[in-house]
Design an enzyme around this catalytic site. Structure first.
Site, PDB file in Angstrom:
ATOM      1  N   TYR A 102       0.842  -1.209   0.000  1.00 50.78           N
ATOM      2  CA  TYR A 102       0.000   0.000   0.000  1.00 50.78           C
ATOM      3  C   TYR A 102       0.873   1.253   0.000  1.00 50.78           C
ATOM      4  O   TYR A 102       0.654   2.185  -0.779  1.00 50.78           O
ATOM      5  CB  TYR A 102      -0.931  -0.022   1.218  1.00 50.78           C
ATOM      6  CG  TYR A 102      -2.003   1.033   1.195  1.00 50.78           C
ATOM      7  CD1 TYR A 102      -3.136   0.879   0.407  1.00 50.78           C
ATOM      8  CD2 TYR A 102      -1.897   2.191   1.956  1.00 50.78           C
ATOM      9  CE1 TYR A 102      -4.137   1.852   0.374  1.00 50.78           C
ATOM     10  CE2 TYR A 102      -2.889   3.169   1.931  1.00 50.78           C
ATOM     11  CZ  TYR A 102      -4.004   2.992   1.141  1.00 50.78           C
ATOM     12  OH  TYR A 102      -4.987   3.960   1.103  1.00 50.78           O
ATOM     13  N   LYS A 156       1.095   4.087  -2.981  1.00 49.55           N
ATOM     14  CA  LYS A 156       0.684   5.472  -2.744  1.00 49.55           C
ATOM     15  C   LYS A 156       1.853   6.458  -2.886  1.00 49.55           C
ATOM     16  O   LYS A 156       1.649   7.606  -3.296  1.00 49.55           O
ATOM     17  CB  LYS A 156       0.009   5.589  -1.374  1.00 49.55           C
ATOM     18  CG  LYS A 156      -1.323   4.822  -1.272  1.00 49.55           C
ATOM     19  CD  LYS A 156      -2.362   5.343  -2.267  1.00 49.55           C
ATOM     20  CE  LYS A 156      -3.743   4.758  -2.041  1.00 49.55           C
ATOM     21  NZ  LYS A 156      -4.733   5.260  -3.022  1.00 49.55           N
ATOM     22  N   VAL A 177     -10.065   8.241   7.195  1.00 48.49           N
ATOM     23  CA  VAL A 177     -11.403   8.681   6.796  1.00 48.49           C
ATOM     24  C   VAL A 177     -12.379   7.530   7.033  1.00 48.49           C
ATOM     25  O   VAL A 177     -12.062   6.375   6.732  1.00 48.49           O
ATOM     26  CB  VAL A 177     -11.423   9.080   5.297  1.00 48.49           C
ATOM     27  CG1 VAL A 177     -12.754   9.728   4.937  1.00 48.49           C
ATOM     28  CG2 VAL A 177     -10.260  10.008   4.955  1.00 48.49           C
TER      29      VAL A 177
HETATM   30  N1  LIG Z   1     -10.449   5.718   4.007  1.00 49.55           N
HETATM   31  C1  LIG Z   1      -9.245   6.152   4.342  1.00 49.55           C
HETATM   32  O1  LIG Z   1      -8.905   6.315   5.535  1.00 49.55           O
HETATM   33  C2  LIG Z   1      -8.232   6.475   3.272  1.00 49.55           C
HETATM   34  C3  LIG Z   1      -7.049   7.081   3.669  1.00 49.55           C
HETATM   35  C4  LIG Z   1      -6.113   7.422   2.702  1.00 49.55           C
HETATM   36  C5  LIG Z   1      -6.370   7.165   1.380  1.00 49.55           C
HETATM   37  N2  LIG Z   1      -7.536   6.557   1.018  1.00 49.55           N
HETATM   38  C6  LIG Z   1      -7.757   6.328  -0.414  1.00 49.55           C
HETATM   39  O2  LIG Z   1      -8.951   6.957  -0.802  1.00 49.55           O
HETATM   40  C7  LIG Z   1      -9.520   6.263  -1.918  1.00 49.55           C
HETATM   41  C8  LIG Z   1     -10.979   5.962  -1.653  1.00 49.55           C
HETATM   42  O3  LIG Z   1     -11.037   5.075  -0.551  1.00 49.55           O
HETATM   43  P1  LIG Z   1     -12.323   4.864   0.379  1.00 49.55           P
HETATM   44  O4  LIG Z   1     -11.834   4.967   1.776  1.00 49.55           O
HETATM   45  O5  LIG Z   1     -13.459   5.686  -0.075  1.00 49.55           O
HETATM   46  O6  LIG Z   1     -12.579   3.296   0.089  1.00 49.55           O
HETATM   47  P2  LIG Z   1     -13.878   2.478  -0.345  1.00 49.55           P
HETATM   48  O7  LIG Z   1     -13.457   1.056  -0.298  1.00 49.55           O
HETATM   49  O8  LIG Z   1     -15.065   2.907   0.421  1.00 49.55           O
HETATM   50  O9  LIG Z   1     -14.081   2.946  -1.852  1.00 49.55           O
HETATM   51  C9  LIG Z   1     -13.208   2.566  -2.873  1.00 49.55           C
HETATM   52  C10 LIG Z   1     -14.022   2.274  -4.112  1.00 49.55           C
HETATM   53  O10 LIG Z   1     -13.102   1.818  -5.132  1.00 49.55           O
HETATM   54  C11 LIG Z   1     -13.715   0.720  -5.782  1.00 49.55           C
HETATM   55  N3  LIG Z   1     -12.723  -0.145  -6.405  1.00 49.55           N
HETATM   56  C12 LIG Z   1     -11.882  -1.022  -5.794  1.00 49.55           C
HETATM   57  N4  LIG Z   1     -11.173  -1.698  -6.720  1.00 49.55           N
HETATM   58  C13 LIG Z   1     -11.563  -1.231  -7.933  1.00 49.55           C
HETATM   59  C14 LIG Z   1     -11.181  -1.539  -9.261  1.00 49.55           C
HETATM   60  N5  LIG Z   1     -10.260  -2.476  -9.546  1.00 49.55           N
HETATM   61  N6  LIG Z   1     -11.776  -0.852 -10.269  1.00 49.55           N
HETATM   62  C15 LIG Z   1     -12.723   0.085 -10.013  1.00 49.55           C
HETATM   63  N7  LIG Z   1     -13.125   0.406  -8.771  1.00 49.55           N
HETATM   64  C16 LIG Z   1     -12.548  -0.244  -7.742  1.00 49.55           C
HETATM   65  C17 LIG Z   1     -14.468   0.008  -4.671  1.00 49.55           C
HETATM   66  O11 LIG Z   1     -15.446  -0.893  -5.185  1.00 49.55           O
HETATM   67  C18 LIG Z   1     -15.043   1.156  -3.885  1.00 49.55           C
HETATM   68  O12 LIG Z   1     -16.308   1.552  -4.361  1.00 49.55           O
HETATM   69  C19 LIG Z   1      -8.637   5.024  -2.135  1.00 49.55           C
HETATM   70  O13 LIG Z   1      -7.698   5.291  -3.160  1.00 49.55           O
HETATM   71  C20 LIG Z   1      -7.934   4.874  -0.806  1.00 49.55           C
HETATM   72  O14 LIG Z   1      -6.696   4.207  -0.927  1.00 49.55           O
HETATM   73  C21 LIG Z   1      -8.473   6.197   1.930  1.00 49.55           C
END
Ligand SMILES: NC(=O)c1ccc[n+]([C@@H]2O[C@H](COP(=O)([O-])OP(=O)(O)OC[C@H]3O[C@@H](n4cnc5c(N)ncnc54)[C@H](O)[C@@H]3O)[C@@H](O)[C@H]2O)c1
Length: 247
Positions: free
Chosen positions: A153, A157, A186
């Site tokens: 991860y 990133k 988040v």
């Molecule tokens: N939630 C956190 O704390 C956090 C922190 C830092 C970064 N992020 C990043 O933010 C972004 C959104 O994350 P989130 O927390 O909303 O997660 P989430 O899992 O709620 O949403 C991610 C979405 O991406 C979709 N997805 C996964 N694999 C896929 C693929 N191969 N093709 C198309 N869609 C795909 C999932 O189905 C989901 O709807 C991600 O890139 C994550 O790494 C999240």
């Protein structure tokens, strides 16, 4: 007057979590939105709720073929694409590097990193037809500092952050800006599932603001970068982590 009036935007991973929050807000700010995901039922339900300015397209972001389809559908429906939000991503198993298999490593790299390369490459011909494109690549705080037992991860990133800067240099001649967003913790399905919730609870204890973020708080930042309000920012990192990385 909406902050995204007249813009056509593609948002990946829009069926739930932060992506769904971005989709809702972009539409309410006047954009026409094509959002994509592998979660079809959730995506179709959200598109139906939001009306005629929104289209859902099933897409695996790690597929070059799917990317061609998404950009073509966006152009056919709404015209050249002004904004791309590379939001889709997956978490990694909480494992030491020595226990991580090549397949586990590669999967995270494909979905989190290769996808961003493919998305920027696919959208460029369309975005060049506009005068002020904006690409927002969602990295993570894990793209700024490392976290224990998260080698794939963290690698994915950090790469998104580097790709953002490389693309910013190349795309500036077309008036296209490229920036990365680095959320801390988040509250989304990614951090509240059974596999990750313990790890997230541990991280949350160290946040100076004393809490994890709501998705809408990150949407505010993504919206700013997507809009012309951020017209002088490119190749930059935008952290929203409640102060987690300060000390
Ligand atoms: N939630 C956190 O704390 C956090 C922190 C830092 C970064 N992020 C990043 O933010 C972004 C959104 O994350 P989130 O927390 O909303 O997660 P989430 O899992 O709620 O949403 C991610 C979405 O991406 C979709 N997805 C996964 N694999 C896929 C693929 N191969 N093709 C198309 N869609 C795909 C999932 O189905 C989901 O709807 C991600 O890139 C994550 O790494 C999240």
């Amino acid at each position: 007057m909406g902050r995204l009036n007249g813009k056509v935007a593609i948002i990946t991973g829009g069926s739930r979590g932060m992506g769904a929050s971005h989709v809702r807000r972009f539409v309410s700010e006047g954009a026409k939105v094509v959002f994509t995901d592998i979660l079809v039922d959730e995506g179709q339900a959200l598109a139906a709720e939001l009306g005629e300015n929104v289209i859902f397209v099933q897409q695996n972001v790690a597929s070059a073929f799917d990317w061609e389809k998404v950009v073509a559908e966006a152009e056919a429906a709404f015209g050249p694409v002004n904004v791309l939000v590379n939001n889709a991503g997956i978490g990694a198993p909480n494992k030491r590097l020595e226990e991580t298999t090549i397949e586990e490593y590669q999967r995270v790299i494909d979905v989190n990193q290769l996808s961003v390369f493919l998305g920027m490459k696919a959208v460029l011909p369309s975005m060049r037809k506009t005068t002020n494109g904006s690409i927002v690549n969602v990295s993570s705080l894990a793209g700024m500092v490392a976290f224990m037992n998260q080698s794939s991860y963290v690698a994915s990133k950090f790469a998104v952050r580097g790709l953002t800067k490389a693309a910013a240099l190349e795309f500036s001649q077309y008036g296209i800006r490229v920036n990365s967003v680095h959320p801390g913790s988040v509250i989304t399905p990614l951090t509240t599932n059974d596999l990750t919730k313990e790890m997230a609870a541990e991280v949350n204890k160290a946040i100076p603001l004393g809490r994890a973020a709501q998705p809408e708080e990150l949407t505010n930042l993504v919206l700013y970068l997507a809009s012309d309000e951020s017209s002088y920012s490119t190749g930059s990192e935008f952290i929203a982590d409640g102060g987690l990385s300060v000390q």
